[in-house]
Design an enzyme around this catalytic site. Sequence first.
Site, PDB file in Angstrom:
ATOM      1  N   GLU A  22      67.466  46.151  65.346  1.00  0.00           N
ATOM      2  CA  GLU A  22      66.211  45.705  64.741  1.00  0.00           C
ATOM      3  C   GLU A  22      65.118  46.746  64.913  1.00  0.00           C
ATOM      4  OE1 GLU A  22      66.371  40.827  65.236  1.00  0.00           O
ATOM      5  OE2 GLU A  22      64.942  41.995  66.406  1.00  0.00           O
ATOM      6  N   CYS A  23      64.506  47.173  63.842  1.00  0.00           N
ATOM      7  CA  CYS A  23      63.317  48.021  63.857  1.00  0.00           C
ATOM      8  C   CYS A  23      63.517  49.243  64.745  1.00  0.00           C
ATOM      9  CB  CYS A  23      62.092  47.202  64.261  1.00  0.00           C
ATOM     10  SG  CYS A  23      60.528  47.970  63.788  1.00  0.00           S
TER      11      CYS A  23
END
Length: 433
Positions: free
Chosen positions: A320-321
């Site tokens: 994620e990210c």
Amino acid sequence: MDRDTGARAVLVAAMASGQGKTSVTAALARKLLRQGLRVRVFKCGPDFIDPMLLERASGAPVHTLDLWMVGIDECRRHLHDAARETDAILIEGVMGLYDGSPSAADLAREFGVPVLAVIDASAMAQTTGAVARGLRDYGPVDLAGVVANRVAGERHAGMVASSLRDIPLVGWLPRQERPLPERHLGLVLPDEVEGLEALLDKLADELHFNDKAWKALPVLAQSAPEWQDVEPVLEGRTVAIARDAAFCFLYPANLDLLEKMGASLRYFSPLADEPVPGDADAVFLPGGYPELHCEALAQAAHWQASIRDAHARSTPILAECGGMMAVAEGLTDKDGKRWPMAGLLPGEVRMQPRLGGLGAQAMPTAQGPLRGHTFHYSHFDTPAPAQAHAVKTSTGSEGEAQYRVGSLTASYFHAYFPSNPPAVAALLGGAAP
């Protein structure tokens, strides 16, 4: 302060960001804690940094309350569980009281929680009353009172109190010689603040607070529906989770859910060049600040080799990210220097001064939408096709891309796992995707 039966609760809000909500919430949490009360703090809206600091101030994990992302029922369960276990509940709002949909005001009205308005009085005196009345009446909300921030002294506080008319001045905080520092995604990480405990104690000491006004607040209801059972679909599986200053954006509720689904959680630090645990059945690389640790990550040969090996073995990897940034081919920092990353995902990440994404989004999955949000200051240029796109809740338009390369699933999207446990299980190999 004597302990009463039941918990009193307030939502700490303001007219805008930058008024001092976090400083006041942290000061009040620490002050009540030092008075012998059991304190629980929540954060309204998606956020990772403020909850870390508020956890240090209160001595307990800080969960997120958001009517859309978390859902009304789970918010209610969190609040009512806290009401049974603690004496004081503080909810820090997000942005301005009425900003967003749903807003902090919507949350306060939904659960009957009175609002404590933080107003920066550094450049005004009597006008504070007009701001307070506007915050109260616009919604309206049940306004328990005002905490004036950055007050020059007793005389200034007296002028503020007089301006409020029928609204009590519950407290005031003087200007801070050493305010809590800020970063582009909120406050800096607590472990990076030298002398944080002393700073929190100083904030609590300098918070002029009306204990009688606090004890006049109503006690929050304690009845709530039972938590829904979660299927143990990750029973017997080990989920390795990157956790250090570069990978620190972890909702406590996400970790709680993985354990409820039966997973054994193993933490490791890419910054310390720790490899992915060899017994990992799945890997979760959460967001954080890899752009501030480019050199260490680029030189972490054991970490890079281990994540490549896990990928080659088809171990499910959710990035994620910041996690996605760390497994791209390269990351160019704010100074324009490129650093090689793990290279599981083709493409280059470049930091930029403006926001690249912001707001609540829902990612479509075979098990239904997975709710979450995005907030990043970088751009990802990749030849990899998007497997799916999240949907922006504000407009219904296309949001963040999700990429699949072998067993890797990567996106700028931050998922709130309890919004769709089956989808999370599928991403981590607990069910067919």
